[in-house]
Every structure is written in C-alpha cells, then in structure tokens.
Design a protein around this motif. Sequence first.
Motif, PDB file in Angstrom:
ATOM      1  N   ASP A  14       0.840  -1.194   0.000  1.00 51.96           N
ATOM      2  CA  ASP A  14       0.000   0.000   0.000  1.00 51.96           C
ATOM      3  C   ASP A  14       0.878   1.248   0.000  1.00 51.96           C
ATOM      4  OD1 ASP A  14      -1.968  -1.891   0.311  1.00 51.96           O
ATOM      5  OD2 ASP A  14      -2.254  -1.506   2.443  1.00 51.96           O
ATOM      6  N   TYR A  15       0.418   2.282  -0.712  1.00 56.37           N
ATOM      7  CA  TYR A  15       1.188   3.519  -0.745  1.00 56.37           C
ATOM      8  C   TYR A  15       0.273   4.724  -0.868  1.00 56.37           C
ATOM      9  CZ  TYR A  15       0.599   3.535  -5.824  1.00 56.37           C
ATOM     10  OH  TYR A  15       0.062   3.552  -7.079  1.00 56.37           O
ATOM     11  N   MET A  16       0.848   5.887  -0.595  1.00 55.95           N
ATOM     12  CA  MET A  16       0.110   7.142  -0.628  1.00 55.95           C
ATOM     13  C   MET A  16       0.923   8.168  -1.414  1.00 55.95           C
ATOM     14  SD  MET A  16      -1.045   9.500   2.585  1.00 55.95           S
ATOM     15  CE  MET A  16       0.492  10.378   2.794  1.00 55.95           C
ATOM     16  N   THR A  17       0.231   8.970  -2.210  1.00 54.89           N
ATOM     17  CA  THR A  17       0.852  10.044  -2.967  1.00 54.89           C
ATOM     18  C   THR A  17       0.214  11.356  -2.543  1.00 54.89           C
ATOM     19  OG1 THR A  17       1.075   8.562  -4.863  1.00 54.89           O
ATOM     20  CG2 THR A  17       1.337  10.910  -5.283  1.00 54.89           C
ATOM     21  N   ILE A  18       1.025  12.354  -2.245  1.00 54.33           N
ATOM     22  CA  ILE A  18       0.492  13.683  -1.932  1.00 54.33           C
ATOM     23  C   ILE A  18       0.216  14.384  -3.256  1.00 54.33           C
ATOM     24  CG2 ILE A  18       0.979  15.941  -0.931  1.00 54.33           C
ATOM     25  CD1 ILE A  18       2.616  14.526   1.202  1.00 54.33           C
ATOM     26  N   LEU A  19      -1.043  14.742  -3.475  1.00 53.99           N
ATOM     27  CA  LEU A  19      -1.438  15.400  -4.712  1.00 53.99           C
ATOM     28  C   LEU A  19      -1.377  16.916  -4.597  1.00 53.99           C
ATOM     29  CD1 LEU A  19      -4.539  13.199  -5.599  1.00 53.99           C
ATOM     30  CD2 LEU A  19      -2.200  12.980  -6.474  1.00 53.99           C
ATOM     31  N   LYS A  20      -1.731  17.420  -3.392  1.00 50.29           N
ATOM     32  CA  LYS A  20      -1.798  18.868  -3.204  1.00 50.29           C
ATOM     33  C   LYS A  20      -1.618  19.188  -1.729  1.00 50.29           C
ATOM     34  CE  LYS A  20      -5.001  22.730  -3.854  1.00 50.29           C
ATOM     35  NZ  LYS A  20      -6.348  23.110  -4.271  1.00 50.29           N
ATOM     36  N   GLU A  21      -0.896  20.264  -1.453  1.00 55.05           N
ATOM     37  CA  GLU A  21      -0.717  20.724  -0.085  1.00 55.05           C
ATOM     38  C   GLU A  21      -1.531  21.992   0.133  1.00 55.05           C
ATOM     39  OE1 GLU A  21       2.858  22.029   2.991  1.00 55.05           O
ATOM     40  OE2 GLU A  21       3.348  21.251   0.999  1.00 55.05           O
ATOM     41  N   ARG A  32      -4.397   0.835  -2.149  1.00 56.16           N
ATOM     42  CA  ARG A  32      -4.277  -0.359  -1.312  1.00 56.16           C
ATOM     43  C   ARG A  32      -4.472  -1.592  -2.181  1.00 56.16           C
ATOM     44  NH1 ARG A  32      -4.220   0.475   4.071  1.00 56.16           N
ATOM     45  NH2 ARG A  32      -4.886   2.485   4.839  1.00 56.16           N
ATOM     46  N   ASP A  33      -3.644  -2.590  -1.960  1.00 51.93           N
ATOM     47  CA  ASP A  33      -3.740  -3.858  -2.677  1.00 51.93           C
ATOM     48  C   ASP A  33      -4.797  -4.716  -1.985  1.00 51.93           C
ATOM     49  OD1 ASP A  33      -3.366  -6.153  -4.140  1.00 51.93           O
ATOM     50  OD2 ASP A  33      -1.446  -6.674  -3.203  1.00 51.93           O
ATOM     51  N   LYS A  34      -5.888  -4.970  -2.677  1.00 56.94           N
ATOM     52  CA  LYS A  34      -6.989  -5.769  -2.129  1.00 56.94           C
ATOM     53  C   LYS A  34      -7.126  -7.058  -2.936  1.00 56.94           C
ATOM     54  CE  LYS A  34      -8.636  -2.725   0.839  1.00 56.94           C
ATOM     55  NZ  LYS A  34      -8.884  -2.910   2.213  1.00 56.94           N
ATOM     56  N   ASP A  35      -6.426  -8.090  -2.510  1.00 58.07           N
ATOM     57  CA  ASP A  35      -6.491  -9.404  -3.157  1.00 58.07           C
ATOM     58  C   ASP A  35      -6.273  -9.335  -4.659  1.00 58.07           C
ATOM     59  OD1 ASP A  35      -6.981 -10.708  -0.719  1.00 58.07           O
ATOM     60  OD2 ASP A  35      -9.126 -10.290  -0.869  1.00 58.07           O
ATOM     61  N   GLY A  36      -5.238  -8.623  -5.075  1.00 56.19           N
ATOM     62  CA  GLY A  36      -4.877  -8.593  -6.480  1.00 56.19           C
ATOM     63  C   GLY A  36      -5.410  -7.424  -7.282  1.00 56.19           C
ATOM     64  N   PHE A  37      -6.255  -6.581  -6.708  1.00 56.63           N
ATOM     65  CA  PHE A  37      -6.684  -5.374  -7.425  1.00 56.63           C
ATOM     66  C   PHE A  37      -6.446  -4.167  -6.538  1.00 56.63           C
ATOM     67  CE2 PHE A  37     -10.543  -6.271  -5.050  1.00 56.63           C
ATOM     68  CZ  PHE A  37     -11.057  -5.037  -4.763  1.00 56.63           C
ATOM     69  N   ASP A  38      -6.277  -3.022  -7.165  1.00 58.40           N
ATOM     70  CA  ASP A  38      -5.984  -1.794  -6.429  1.00 58.40           C
ATOM     71  C   ASP A  38      -7.261  -1.077  -6.028  1.00 58.40           C
ATOM     72  OD1 ASP A  38      -3.273  -2.171  -6.645  1.00 58.40           O
ATOM     73  OD2 ASP A  38      -3.045  -0.868  -8.397  1.00 58.40           O
ATOM     74  N   ASP A  39      -7.362  -0.750  -4.752  1.00 54.67           N
ATOM     75  CA  ASP A  39      -8.443   0.076  -4.218  1.00 54.67           C
ATOM     76  C   ASP A  39      -7.870   1.488  -4.089  1.00 54.67           C
ATOM     77  OD1 ASP A  39     -10.741   1.019  -2.948  1.00 54.67           O
ATOM     78  OD2 ASP A  39     -10.000   0.418  -0.964  1.00 54.67           O
ATOM     79  N   VAL A  40      -8.304   2.397  -4.975  1.00 49.20           N
ATOM     80  CA  VAL A  40      -7.752   3.753  -5.030  1.00 49.20           C
ATOM     81  C   VAL A  40      -8.758   4.734  -4.452  1.00 49.20           C
ATOM     82  CG1 VAL A  40      -6.830   5.550  -6.538  1.00 49.20           C
ATOM     83  CG2 VAL A  40      -6.466   3.142  -7.114  1.00 49.20           C
ATOM     84  N   THR A  41      -8.307   5.534  -3.487  1.00 47.48           N
ATOM     85  CA  THR A  41      -9.162   6.570  -2.903  1.00 47.48           C
ATOM     86  C   THR A  41      -8.400   7.888  -2.873  1.00 47.48           C
ATOM     87  OG1 THR A  41      -8.440   6.024  -0.662  1.00 47.48           O
ATOM     88  CG2 THR A  41     -10.448   4.970  -1.423  1.00 47.48           C
ATOM     89  N   THR A  42      -9.144   8.970  -2.998  1.00 42.34           N
ATOM     90  CA  THR A  42      -8.582  10.313  -2.845  1.00 42.34           C
ATOM     91  C   THR A  42      -9.233  10.912  -1.611  1.00 42.34           C
ATOM     92  OG1 THR A  42      -8.305  10.523  -5.226  1.00 42.34           O
ATOM     93  CG2 THR A  42      -8.268  12.550  -3.949  1.00 42.34           C
TER      94      THR A  42
END
Length: 73
Positions: A14-21, A32-42
């Motif tokens: 799992d990783y996080m990217t800062i998009l804007k400060e 987040r890696d959820k059993d082989g697929f990516d769960d992407v949230t902003t």
Amino acid sequence: MAYYTLKSIGKSSDYMTILKETDEGYVVRIVRDKDGFDDVTTDFISRSLFESCIRTGYLTKIETQEDKLAASC
C-alpha cells in the motif's frame, strides 16, 4: 509529488501520494492492494495527522526513483 509507503499487515504494498498541499493539510491518493486489485481513494489528511503518522512510522517516505516507480505501478 511525494510518495509514502503505508505500514500494513502481510506482504501488501500500500502507498500514498500527496497530490496537493493546503494550509490545513494534504490531498492524498491512497492505493491499497486488495487481493490482487488496487483500491484507489482520494482523501484529505490534516497536517497534524500526517505528522503523527510520520513520527509513529505508519508512513515512510519513498526516497529512491526506483521505489517511486514501483509504488506508482
């Protein structure tokens, strides 16, 4: 953009990217890696919560270019 790994259980990458400060905190994309697929949230994370996560080791900054490429795949 800054990239951070998230402390997780198991072999998840799992990783996080800062998009804007902003003055209050950061707009981030969390993958987040959820059993082989990516769960992407902003979402928004306050500056104080972000700093607490860094201090406790929940977030670790990715320093090398290779690690950044691996995290963004």
